[in-house]
Design a protein around this motif. Structure first.
Motif, PDB file in Angstrom:
ATOM      1  N   ALA A   1       0.850  -1.189   0.000  1.00 40.59           N
ATOM      2  CA  ALA A   1       0.000   0.000   0.000  1.00 40.59           C
ATOM      3  C   ALA A   1       0.887   1.241   0.000  1.00 40.59           C
ATOM      4  O   ALA A   1       2.040   1.197   0.445  1.00 40.59           O
ATOM      5  CB  ALA A   1      -0.914   0.006   1.227  1.00 40.59           C
ATOM      6  N   LEU A   2       0.362   2.317  -0.521  1.00 46.69           N
ATOM      7  CA  LEU A   2       1.073   3.589  -0.515  1.00 46.69           C
ATOM      8  C   LEU A   2       1.266   4.061   0.919  1.00 46.69           C
ATOM      9  O   LEU A   2       0.306   4.143   1.685  1.00 46.69           O
ATOM     10  CB  LEU A   2       0.277   4.627  -1.313  1.00 46.69           C
ATOM     11  N   CYS A   3       2.501   4.347   1.286  1.00 44.45           N
ATOM     12  CA  CYS A   3       2.777   4.834   2.638  1.00 44.45           C
ATOM     13  C   CYS A   3       2.080   6.181   2.834  1.00 44.45           C
ATOM     14  O   CYS A   3       2.211   7.079   1.991  1.00 44.45           O
ATOM     15  CB  CYS A   3       4.268   4.984   2.859  1.00 44.45           C
ATOM     16  N   PRO A   4       1.338   6.348   3.912  1.00 41.79           N
ATOM     17  CA  PRO A   4       0.535   7.557   4.089  1.00 41.79           C
ATOM     18  C   PRO A   4       1.343   8.846   4.155  1.00 41.79           C
ATOM     19  O   PRO A   4       0.819   9.904   3.812  1.00 41.79           O
ATOM     20  CB  PRO A   4      -0.214   7.296   5.406  1.00 41.79           C
ATOM     21  N   GLU A   5       2.611   8.766   4.547  1.00 43.95           N
ATOM     22  CA  GLU A   5       3.410   9.999   4.630  1.00 43.95           C
ATOM     23  C   GLU A   5       3.806  10.532   3.259  1.00 43.95           C
ATOM     24  O   GLU A   5       4.339  11.646   3.155  1.00 43.95           O
ATOM     25  CB  GLU A   5       4.670   9.763   5.474  1.00 43.95           C
ATOM     26  N   LEU A   6       3.531   9.771   2.197  1.00 41.72           N
ATOM     27  CA  LEU A   6       3.902  10.205   0.854  1.00 41.72           C
ATOM     28  C   LEU A   6       2.743  10.819   0.079  1.00 41.72           C
ATOM     29  O   LEU A   6       2.906  11.183  -1.084  1.00 41.72           O
ATOM     30  CB  LEU A   6       4.463   9.024   0.053  1.00 41.72           C
ATOM     31  N   THR A   7       1.578  10.933   0.703  1.00 44.22           N
ATOM     32  CA  THR A   7       0.403  11.428  -0.008  1.00 44.22           C
ATOM     33  C   THR A   7      -0.444  12.297   0.895  1.00 44.22           C
ATOM     34  O   THR A   7      -0.471  12.115   2.115  1.00 44.22           O
ATOM     35  CB  THR A   7      -0.440  10.247  -0.539  1.00 44.22           C
ATOM     36  N   ASP A   8      -1.148  13.242   0.285  1.00 45.59           N
ATOM     37  CA  ASP A   8      -2.084  14.088   1.030  1.00 45.59           C
ATOM     38  C   ASP A   8      -3.531  13.732   0.711  1.00 45.59           C
ATOM     39  O   ASP A   8      -4.443  14.175   1.418  1.00 45.59           O
ATOM     40  CB  ASP A   8      -1.838  15.568   0.695  1.00 45.59           C
ATOM     41  N   ASP A   9      -3.741  12.952  -0.350  1.00 51.27           N
ATOM     42  CA  ASP A   9      -5.115  12.609  -0.732  1.00 51.27           C
ATOM     43  C   ASP A   9      -5.335  11.104  -0.892  1.00 51.27           C
ATOM     44  O   ASP A   9      -6.398  10.673  -1.328  1.00 51.27           O
ATOM     45  CB  ASP A   9      -5.514  13.331  -2.016  1.00 51.27           C
ATOM     46  N   GLY A  10      -4.336  10.313  -0.546  1.00 51.89           N
ATOM     47  CA  GLY A  10      -4.476   8.869  -0.618  1.00 51.89           C
ATOM     48  C   GLY A  10      -4.004   8.240  -1.908  1.00 51.89           C
ATOM     49  O   GLY A  10      -3.910   7.015  -1.998  1.00 51.89           O
ATOM     50  N   GLY A  11      -3.698   9.061  -2.930  1.00 58.49           N
ATOM     51  CA  GLY A  11      -3.282   8.509  -4.212  1.00 58.49           C
ATOM     52  C   GLY A  11      -2.154   9.274  -4.873  1.00 58.49           C
ATOM     53  O   GLY A  11      -1.145   8.699  -5.281  1.00 58.49           O
ATOM     54  N   HIS A  12      -2.342  10.597  -5.013  1.00 56.29           N
ATOM     55  CA  HIS A  12      -1.288  11.413  -5.603  1.00 56.29           C
ATOM     56  C   HIS A  12      -0.144  11.595  -4.609  1.00 56.29           C
ATOM     57  O   HIS A  12      -0.346  11.508  -3.392  1.00 56.29           O
ATOM     58  CB  HIS A  12      -1.841  12.781  -6.022  1.00 56.29           C
ATOM     59  N   LEU A  13       1.040  11.849  -5.138  1.00 59.48           N
ATOM     60  CA  LEU A  13       2.209  12.009  -4.295  1.00 59.48           C
ATOM     61  C   LEU A  13       2.343  13.454  -3.829  1.00 59.48           C
ATOM     62  O   LEU A  13       2.192  14.393  -4.625  1.00 59.48           O
ATOM     63  CB  LEU A  13       3.471  11.604  -5.066  1.00 59.48           C
ATOM     64  N   ASN A  14       2.636  13.637  -2.544  1.00 59.18           N
ATOM     65  CA  ASN A  14       2.953  14.974  -2.047  1.00 59.18           C
ATOM     66  C   ASN A  14       4.414  15.284  -2.378  1.00 59.18           C
ATOM     67  O   ASN A  14       5.091  14.500  -3.055  1.00 59.18           O
ATOM     68  CB  ASN A  14       2.663  15.065  -0.545  1.00 59.18           C
ATOM     69  N   GLU A  15       4.913  16.414  -1.907  1.00 61.50           N
ATOM     70  CA  GLU A  15       6.271  16.815  -2.278  1.00 61.50           C
ATOM     71  C   GLU A  15       7.305  15.773  -1.861  1.00 61.50           C
ATOM     72  O   GLU A  15       8.232  15.469  -2.616  1.00 61.50           O
ATOM     73  CB  GLU A  15       6.609  18.179  -1.668  1.00 61.50           C
ATOM     74  N   ARG A  16       7.158  15.221  -0.677  1.00 60.15           N
ATOM     75  CA  ARG A  16       8.092  14.191  -0.237  1.00 60.15           C
ATOM     76  C   ARG A  16       8.042  12.986  -1.161  1.00 60.15           C
ATOM     77  O   ARG A  16       9.084  12.463  -1.572  1.00 60.15           O
ATOM     78  CB  ARG A  16       7.773  13.775   1.198  1.00 60.15           C
ATOM     79  N   GLY A  17       6.841  12.539  -1.487  1.00 62.07           N
ATOM     80  CA  GLY A  17       6.697  11.395  -2.375  1.00 62.07           C
ATOM     81  C   GLY A  17       7.213  11.677  -3.771  1.00 62.07           C
ATOM     82  O   GLY A  17       7.869  10.828  -4.396  1.00 62.07           O
ATOM     83  N   GLN A  18       6.937  12.870  -4.276  1.00 59.70           N
ATOM     84  CA  GLN A  18       7.400  13.240  -5.607  1.00 59.70           C
ATOM     85  C   GLN A  18       8.918  13.177  -5.708  1.00 59.70           C
ATOM     86  O   GLN A  18       9.479  12.650  -6.666  1.00 59.70           O
ATOM     87  CB  GLN A  18       6.907  14.648  -5.946  1.00 59.70           C
ATOM     88  N   GLU A  19       9.581  13.726  -4.720  1.00 55.86           N
ATOM     89  CA  GLU A  19      11.039  13.779  -4.760  1.00 55.86           C
ATOM     90  C   GLU A  19      11.655  12.404  -4.558  1.00 55.86           C
ATOM     91  O   GLU A  19      12.679  12.073  -5.162  1.00 55.86           O
ATOM     92  CB  GLU A  19      11.547  14.773  -3.724  1.00 55.86           C
ATOM     93  N   LEU A  20      11.046  11.594  -3.723  1.00 59.40           N
ATOM     94  CA  LEU A  20      11.547  10.237  -3.506  1.00 59.40           C
ATOM     95  C   LEU A  20      11.501   9.433  -4.799  1.00 59.40           C
ATOM     96  O   LEU A  20      12.477   8.770  -5.181  1.00 59.40           O
ATOM     97  CB  LEU A  20      10.716   9.546  -2.432  1.00 59.40           C
ATOM     98  N   VAL A  21      10.364   9.492  -5.491  1.00 56.53           N
ATOM     99  CA  VAL A  21      10.213   8.731  -6.732  1.00 56.53           C
ATOM    100  C   VAL A  21      11.085   9.319  -7.837  1.00 56.53           C
ATOM    101  O   VAL A  21      11.703   8.583  -8.619  1.00 56.53           O
ATOM    102  CB  VAL A  21       8.735   8.697  -7.155  1.00 56.53           C
ATOM    103  N   ALA A  22      11.170  10.639  -7.912  1.00 58.13           N
ATOM    104  CA  ALA A  22      12.009  11.279  -8.927  1.00 58.13           C
ATOM    105  C   ALA A  22      13.470  10.889  -8.745  1.00 58.13           C
ATOM    106  O   ALA A  22      14.194  10.646  -9.724  1.00 58.13           O
ATOM    107  CB  ALA A  22      11.850  12.796  -8.859  1.00 58.13           C
ATOM    108  N   ASN A  23      13.908  10.831  -7.498  1.00 52.57           N
ATOM    109  CA  ASN A  23      15.280  10.411  -7.204  1.00 52.57           C
ATOM    110  C   ASN A  23      15.540   9.011  -7.739  1.00 52.57           C
ATOM    111  O   ASN A  23      16.563   8.739  -8.379  1.00 52.57           O
ATOM    112  CB  ASN A  23      15.484  10.451  -5.678  1.00 52.57           C
ATOM    113  N   ALA A  24      14.584   8.104  -7.511  1.00 51.52           N
ATOM    114  CA  ALA A  24      14.734   6.727  -7.979  1.00 51.52           C
ATOM    115  C   ALA A  24      14.723   6.652  -9.500  1.00 51.52           C
ATOM    116  O   ALA A  24      15.439   5.834 -10.100  1.00 51.52           O
ATOM    117  CB  ALA A  24      13.625   5.863  -7.393  1.00 51.52           C
ATOM    118  N   LEU A  25      13.916   7.489 -10.140  1.00 51.69           N
ATOM    119  CA  LEU A  25      13.862   7.492 -11.597  1.00 51.69           C
ATOM    120  C   LEU A  25      15.194   7.927 -12.186  1.00 51.69           C
ATOM    121  O   LEU A  25      15.679   7.354 -13.170  1.00 51.69           O
ATOM    122  CB  LEU A  25      12.742   8.401 -12.092  1.00 51.69           C
ATOM    123  N   LEU A  26      15.812   8.934 -11.590  1.00 51.54           N
ATOM    124  CA  LEU A  26      17.127   9.374 -12.057  1.00 51.54           C
ATOM    125  C   LEU A  26      18.152   8.248 -11.947  1.00 51.54           C
ATOM    126  O   LEU A  26      18.987   8.065 -12.837  1.00 51.54           O
ATOM    127  CB  LEU A  26      17.600  10.589 -11.261  1.00 51.54           C
TER     128      LEU A  26
END
Length: 248
Positions: free
Chosen positions: A210-235
């Motif tokens: 399941a999506l870790c709750p600290e990475l989202t503000d609405d249950g599905g989309h990524l908040n800033e923390r989630g966005q940067e974590l995933v972007a880092n992995a993509l790089l």
């Protein structure tokens, strides 16, 4: 899992500067691109991200939305059509991402996965100079607390549990096919493992990511923390992929 505050290496930024990447997506895809732009701005890096369906940018990321949310087959077909029409011309890598809204409790996840895999493999045959990278389906945070406990007491699954189970079936198929090839961006695992401990829920006796709750503000989309974590992995993934083209 790396923290979002970790500085990205020069080689990872240089990989994006030297390679041509095509990204078909919706929804969470915008979150990832926002994360890339934020990380680059923080380190004073200029990156080239353009929205277009034609031949990819000289270097960097060209991206476009695919299909209709809630209809995964439309996305698979639209991505293939765009690539065949020239979107992957000269590209080193191409990624196709489905969305969490493409799966619910009734989805035939195995059929979607088989269609997704078959499409990527067919594209790879038609466009051998491009590495086609599979992307696991993003997850959703699930219902917890008294309401979830009450539903379980009544013999029902809390909101989101079965939906994530279908996403997990799709993701398992992709891991089985692509993990060993180095051509898998495991978005779901990143979303479920932000603290180093896997976020899971029990669905019919099985642990489902399941999506870790600290990475989202609405249950599905990524908040800033989630966005940067995933972007880092993509790089990091882009850095690991071979550069098959020589930019002119």
């Amino acid at each position: 899992m790396a923290e979002t505050s970790q500085k990205i290496s020069a080689s990872e930024w240089q990989a994006l500067e030297k390679k041509r990447v095509v990204f078909g997506h919706q929804s969470v895809g915008w979150n990832i691109l926002n994360g890339l732009e934020r990380l680059a701005a923080r380190q004073g890096i200029k990156i080239n991200i353009q929205e277009q369906r034609t031949a990819p940018v000289l270097t960097g990321i060209s991206h476009f939305t695919i299909g209709k949310n809630g209809d995964p087959m439309s996305k698979i077909q639209d991505f293939a059509a765009a690539i065949d029409a020239g979107a992957a011309q000269g590209a080193d890598a191409a990624l196709m991402k489905l969305c969490y809204v493409d799966f619910d409790a009734t989805t035939d996840a195995r059929q979607v996965a088989d269609s997704y895999i078959a499409s990527l493999e067919s594209l790879a045959q038609r466009h051998p100079d491009t590495s086609f990278v599979a992307v696991t389906a993003p997850l959703m945070a699930v219902q917890t607390g008294p309401k979830a406990w009450t539903k379980r007491l009544m013999g029902k699954q809390p909101r989101g549990y079965l939906d994530n189970a279908r996403r997990a079936e799709f993701n398992t198929r992709l891991r089985e096919r692509f993990l060993a090839t180095g051509r898998l961006f495991d978005l779901a695992r990143i979303e479920a493992e932000s603290t180093g401990k896997l976020c899971t829920v029990d669905v019919e006796g099985k642990a489902v990511e399941a999506l870790c709750p600290e990475l989202t503000d609405d249950g599905g989309h990524l908040n800033e923390r989630g966005q940067e974590l995933v972007a880092n992995a993509l790089l990091s993934l882009i850095d690991s992929l071979p550069a098959k083209q020589t930019p002119k």
